[in-house]
Design a protein around this motif. Structure first.
Motif, PDB file in Angstrom:
ATOM      1  N   ALA A  77      -6.260  31.713 -20.075  1.00  0.00           N
ATOM      2  CA  ALA A  77      -7.129  32.360 -20.969  1.00  0.00           C
ATOM      3  C   ALA A  77      -8.592  31.961 -20.231  1.00  0.00           C
ATOM      4  O   ALA A  77      -9.578  33.127 -20.567  1.00  0.00           O
ATOM      5  N   GLY A  78      -9.146  31.494 -19.573  1.00  0.00           N
ATOM      6  CA  GLY A  78     -10.394  30.794 -18.479  1.00  0.00           C
ATOM      7  C   GLY A  78     -10.402  31.815 -18.087  1.00  0.00           C
ATOM      8  O   GLY A  78     -11.506  32.449 -17.500  1.00  0.00           O
ATOM      9  N   ALA A  79      -9.536  32.751 -17.143  1.00  0.00           N
ATOM     10  CA  ALA A  79      -9.472  33.528 -16.134  1.00  0.00           C
ATOM     11  C   ALA A  79     -10.295  34.877 -17.117  1.00  0.00           C
ATOM     12  O   ALA A  79     -11.086  35.011 -15.823  1.00  0.00           O
ATOM     13  N   LEU A 112     -12.694  41.548 -11.932  1.00  0.00           N
ATOM     14  CA  LEU A 112     -12.212  42.841 -11.817  1.00  0.00           C
ATOM     15  C   LEU A 112     -10.910  42.938 -10.590  1.00  0.00           C
ATOM     16  O   LEU A 112      -9.628  43.200 -12.079  1.00  0.00           O
ATOM     17  N   ILE A 113     -10.487  41.821  -9.528  1.00  0.00           N
ATOM     18  CA  ILE A 113      -9.732  41.951  -9.214  1.00  0.00           C
ATOM     19  C   ILE A 113      -8.453  40.997  -9.873  1.00  0.00           C
ATOM     20  O   ILE A 113      -6.975  41.114  -9.098  1.00  0.00           O
ATOM     21  N   ALA A 114      -9.406  40.075  -9.943  1.00  0.00           N
ATOM     22  CA  ALA A 114      -8.559  38.317 -10.952  1.00  0.00           C
ATOM     23  C   ALA A 114      -8.032  39.572 -11.906  1.00  0.00           C
ATOM     24  O   ALA A 114      -6.781  39.070 -11.892  1.00  0.00           O
ATOM     25  N   ARG A 115      -7.943  40.891 -12.744  1.00  0.00           N
ATOM     26  CA  ARG A 115      -7.088  41.074 -13.952  1.00  0.00           C
ATOM     27  C   ARG A 115      -6.068  41.700 -13.241  1.00  0.00           C
ATOM     28  O   ARG A 115      -5.369  42.119 -13.590  1.00  0.00           O
ATOM     29  N   ILE A 116      -6.444  42.710 -12.204  1.00  0.00           N
ATOM     30  CA  ILE A 116      -5.781  43.589 -11.982  1.00  0.00           C
ATOM     31  C   ILE A 116      -4.644  42.872 -11.384  1.00  0.00           C
ATOM     32  O   ILE A 116      -3.096  43.197 -11.168  1.00  0.00           O
ATOM     33  N   THR A 117      -4.836  41.999 -10.304  1.00  0.00           N
ATOM     34  CA  THR A 117      -4.064  40.632  -9.544  1.00  0.00           C
ATOM     35  C   THR A 117      -3.038  40.612 -10.774  1.00  0.00           C
ATOM     36  O   THR A 117      -1.950  40.105 -10.201  1.00  0.00           O
TER      37      THR A 117
END
Lengths: 327, 521
Positions: free
Chosen positions: A138-140, A209-214
């Motif tokens: 949730a935090g991420a 963005l990369i965190a979401r896609i990963t």
């Protein structure tokens, strides 16, 4: 390399040939858009007092502005084909030289920012995917949302206020120190200190963005059969996650970075302006303010070529991994 | 008695010690670097062919004029050590400083001065051309003397011979060249206190001390940092990365914060006046009627503009030439009195002029990049709405704005700002003089009045201040009635510098005389 229907080199060559008319089209459209825009570049160059008409006429002649647009376009294309991007109105030097002077600075900034973004984004995404719907996840997610919504220039100002003004840890702007002339290792360290804040400001959005896609890619991969199989074979969970999971999730992540190249460059224009970083992005920004048409066209062409090449590289990577792409 | 004696001795010792340390503080120390902020790269390093601000900031340290202007506009020697002006104001004789060398080692001669005035500044410099139009001839009876003869006297001629208007350039480097495209424009060789060292575009220009300069030059290096973002310029001043930010580059909204900082000195008051005003297109419909223009003057709240658009750092304007040149200001026609804010009087005047309420719709053009002017335009729109006039705001990119306002004259109202250097004849007369349409930065309103033309020409030729005041009083009366242009406010300049710099601001222009400033502890 002859897996599938078409050899890879022929695929690459074909795609390169396709890029030529595309780039030519971009040059023509860019040129006409700028040529048709109202306003006169010469008036911007001459300060706030009426300039002598003979001087204005000489400048117009020198920049070729007294000739009709189609003649200027023809000349421009002929020059570009020979690698000559024209002559900057504002700086009075060849555009190619200006762009080359600045390109290294921008690549350094973008390279650092994207390495930072890839490392932090992947770590964050994997951590979030490991325990979906946990507090960490949730935090991420929240951080990603914020990161994606904050404008780079605003974030840049905040970083400056905190780390340069309040804490005085890092320089507020520029690429090297003002009062000292460092050489060797000291110069590199000095450059590094100046790089941290702009790179962080530029990276923030891509970390998100990369965190979401990963996260999404990892969640999808981690439910597939080969992961189950690996687990069933008793492979260590950490190895399952990083070797089996992330390796397969990496392709969409790389693709996202590749296809966002133009946006990263746009972001770097803002960040470079905020931090006084002498890169290509700022050259573009100054070119707009000063109506420096050759510089604008030159930088836009560079961006176009870069985007085409990066897309090509991304597609080649795909084609290599999955021969079905090479129709 | 003994005790008192001791106390007295101790006291005198303390006073002596304090005086000693104060003296040490005041003894100029050579060395160090002074860093100044620029908003953009200079477009050239030839100050003779442009009035660009960044160019002047850098090159005022590389080149010299015949004279320079002190902090209050005093005319001080620079390349000329003395001069005589004939009583009729038509002949100027300059004696050049002996032994002055160009940065490349050659000796300065009168031929350089003649060449610079005739072939460079007189032809290419936007401001100096105005003064040079009155020159009949420049002659050089010997290598150390220059004689300038005038066709007509021009009151501010001597002031126009400083490095910002008539920089002296090396004839041996430019003669026979196409000046506008000479490679020397990027490799300047001057006679000034600093020598050009390097220019990393987008980053910095670096100058180093000229060891052969005829006056002491304190700082070892001058560095000009290019910082495009105004907020970042203030920040760099706060962090000490930059030592000086001059008015042109200083964000007014940051001034209250900078004033709180004990490491920063802020100087208010600008010796070179600047005016912000609203042009009214007198060729258009109801705006051709002076009554309507006067109604606009009553309807616009200039105090509100000063408070909100300028953070209070400005003065509501008093007349068509502001209040910066005392002789051009007339108390009887003071706008703050005769056009004091009054929507009621505005409405009444509009009615008298036959303009029905809510029938008038005007366009207001402004340079989108200039935040104070954009804010002023918004306030004017709100003010005029109170008297039933609709204003459409049209923010434009600068070159498009110049095209619409000056070249095409396609606007109703526009907010602009002009400076006038050291005399209203240089920068302000062009606002009101009859002129053919289509020239940038010249009469955009279409106003034409032969009497005003005659009086302004006379004012330009009259050196005696008392005489000039009388002429401007007549002009002020006419312009207060006709009102082609509504002056909004006089700018109050603000310069900021790090407090460790000593002997700051020794020139009329904040960009001048940095060789006299030294770096203290």
């Amino acid at each position: 390399m002859t897996r599938g229907s078409l050899p890879l080199w022929r695929y690459i060559l074909g795609r390169l040939l396709q890029a030529v008319p595309l780039l030519l089209g971009i040059v023509v459209v860019n040129f006409l858009l700028i040529a048709l825009a109202p306003g006169d570049p010469v008036t911007v160059l001459l300060g706030e007092y009426p300039a002598p008409p003979e001087y204005v006429a000489r400048l117009r002649d020198r920049f070729g502005l007294d000739r009709p647009a189609h003649i200027r376009l023809g000349r421009y294309i002929a020059n570009v084909v020979q690698g000559n991007l024209g002559f900057s109105f504002a700086y009075q030097v060849p555009v190619t030289r200006l762009v080359l002077e600045r390109l290294g600075n921008t690549l350094l900034l973008m390279g650092t920012a994207m390495t930072l973004a890839a490392l932090a984004g992947v770590l964050l995404g994997v951590a979030a995917a490991r325990r979906p719907h946990s507090r960490l996840d949730a935090g991420a997610t929240a951080l990603s949302l914020v990161g994606y919504s904050i404008p780079e220039f605003w974030l840049g100002q905040l970083l400056v206020l905190l780390f340069a003004v309040a804490l005085a840890w890092l320089p507020a702007q520029g690429i090297r120190s003002t009062r000292e002339e460092y050489t060797g290792l000291a110069a590199a360290l000095d450059l590094g200190r100046h790089l941290i804040l702009p790179a962080a400001a530029l990276a923030f959005r891509y970390i998100a963005l990369i965190a979401r896609i990963t996260r999404a890619a990892m969640l999808e991969v981690m439910h597939q059969d080969f992961i189950l199989a690996a687990r069933a074979r008793g492979v260590d969970e950490r190895r399952v996650l990083w070797r089996h999971g992330l390796r397969n999730a990496a392709i969409p992540v790389a693709t996202v970075i590749g296809y966002n190249y133009a946006f990263i460059l746009a972001g770097s224009a803002l960040v470079e302006t905020v931090f006084g970083w002498p890169g290509v992005g700022r050259l573009l920004f100054d070119g707009i303010l000063q109506r420096d048409t050759p510089v604008l066209l030159g930088v836009l062409l560079l961006v176009s070529v870069t985007v085409v090449l990066v897309n090509l590289a991304t597609d080649v990577l795909y084609a290599y991994l999955d021969p079905r792409v090479r129709y | 008695m003994k005790v008192i004696g001791r106390i007295l001795m101790a006291l005198s010792l303390a006073v002596w010690l304090m005086a000693g340390s104060a003296a040490a503080q005041q003894t100029p120390q050579p060395g160090g670097t002074i860093v100044m902020a620029l908003g953009a790269d200079p477009e050239t390093l030839n100050p003779g062919i442009t009035t660009g601000y960044a160019v002047g900031a850098v090159t005022a340290n590389i080149f010299s004029g015949l004279i320079r202007l002190g902090p209050r506009g005093e005319i001080l020697p620079q390349l000329a050590t003395s001069w005589q002006v004939a009583p009729d104001g038509r002949t100027y004789t300059f004696t050049l400083r002996r032994g002055v060398r160009w940065h490349d080692g050659r000796t300065l001669s009168a031929a350089d001065v003649k060449f610079s005035l005739e072939e460079i500044a007189g032809k290419f410099h936007g401001r100096f051309r105005i003064a040079y139009a009155n020159v009949e001839s420049v002659s050089t009876p010997n290598t150390g003397t220059v004689v300038i003869r005038m066709k007509t006297p021009f009151a501010p001629f001597l002031q126009m011979l400083d490095t910002f208007n008539a920089p002296i350039m090396a004839r041996h480097l430019f003669a026979g060249e196409d000046i506008a495209r000479s490679p020397r424009n990027l490799q300047p060789v001057g006679t000034g206190p600093y020598v050009f060292q390097s220019w990393a575009r987008g980053d910095r220009v670096v100058l180093v001390r000229n060891p052969n300069y005829w006056e002491p030059v304190y700082a070892e290096r001058l560095v000009f940092r290019i910082i495009p973002n105004a907020a970042q310029r203030s920040t760099a001043l706060e962090t000490g990365e930059v030592d000086v930010v001059t008015d042109f580059y200083l964000a007014k909204t940051d001034v209250p914060r900078l004033r709180q900082n004990k490491n920063i000195r802020v100087r208010f008051g600008q010796p070179i006046p600047a005016l912000d005003f609203m042009f009214i297109n007198t060729r258009r419909g109801p705006l051709a009627n002076a009554k309507v223009r006067r109604a606009l003057a009553f309807a616009i709240n200039r105090e509100q503009i000063v408070a909100q658009a300028m953070a209070g750092i400005a003065r509501p304007a008093r007349g068509p030439f502001g209040d910066g040149f005392k002789y051009a200001y007339t108390p009887e026609t003071d706008y703050t009195r005769i056009y004091a804010y009054s929507p009621e009087r505005a409405a009444a005047l509009l009615q008298e002029a036959g303009v029905a309420r809510d029938s008038l719709r005007l366009s207001m053009i402004f340079d989108a990049a200039r935040a104070p002017l954009a804010a002023a335009a918004q306030i004017i729109r709100d003010n005029l709405r109170q008297v039933g006039i609709t204003v459409d705001l049209v923010p434009l990119e600068r070159s498009v704005m110049i095209d619409r306002v000056y070249t095409k004259g396609d606007y109703d109202l526009t907010v602009q700002s002009f400076t006038s250097n050291t005399d209203p004849a240089i920068g302000y007369h062009r606002i009101y003089l009859t002129a053919p349409p289509g020239q940038p930065f010249v009469n955009a309103t279409g106003y034409s009045n032969p009497e005003v033309d005659r009086l302004l020409a006379l004012a330009g030729q009259t050196p005696a201040v008392g005489e000039r005041a009388k002429i401007y009083a007549q002009v002020n009366t006419i312009l207060a009635r006709d009102l082609p242009t509504l002056i909004l406010f006089d700018e109050v300049g603000v310069d900021a510098a790090r407090a460790h710099l000593r002997n700051l601001w020794q020139g009329l222009d904040a960009r001048d005389a940095w060789w006299l400033t030294w770096v203290g502890k």
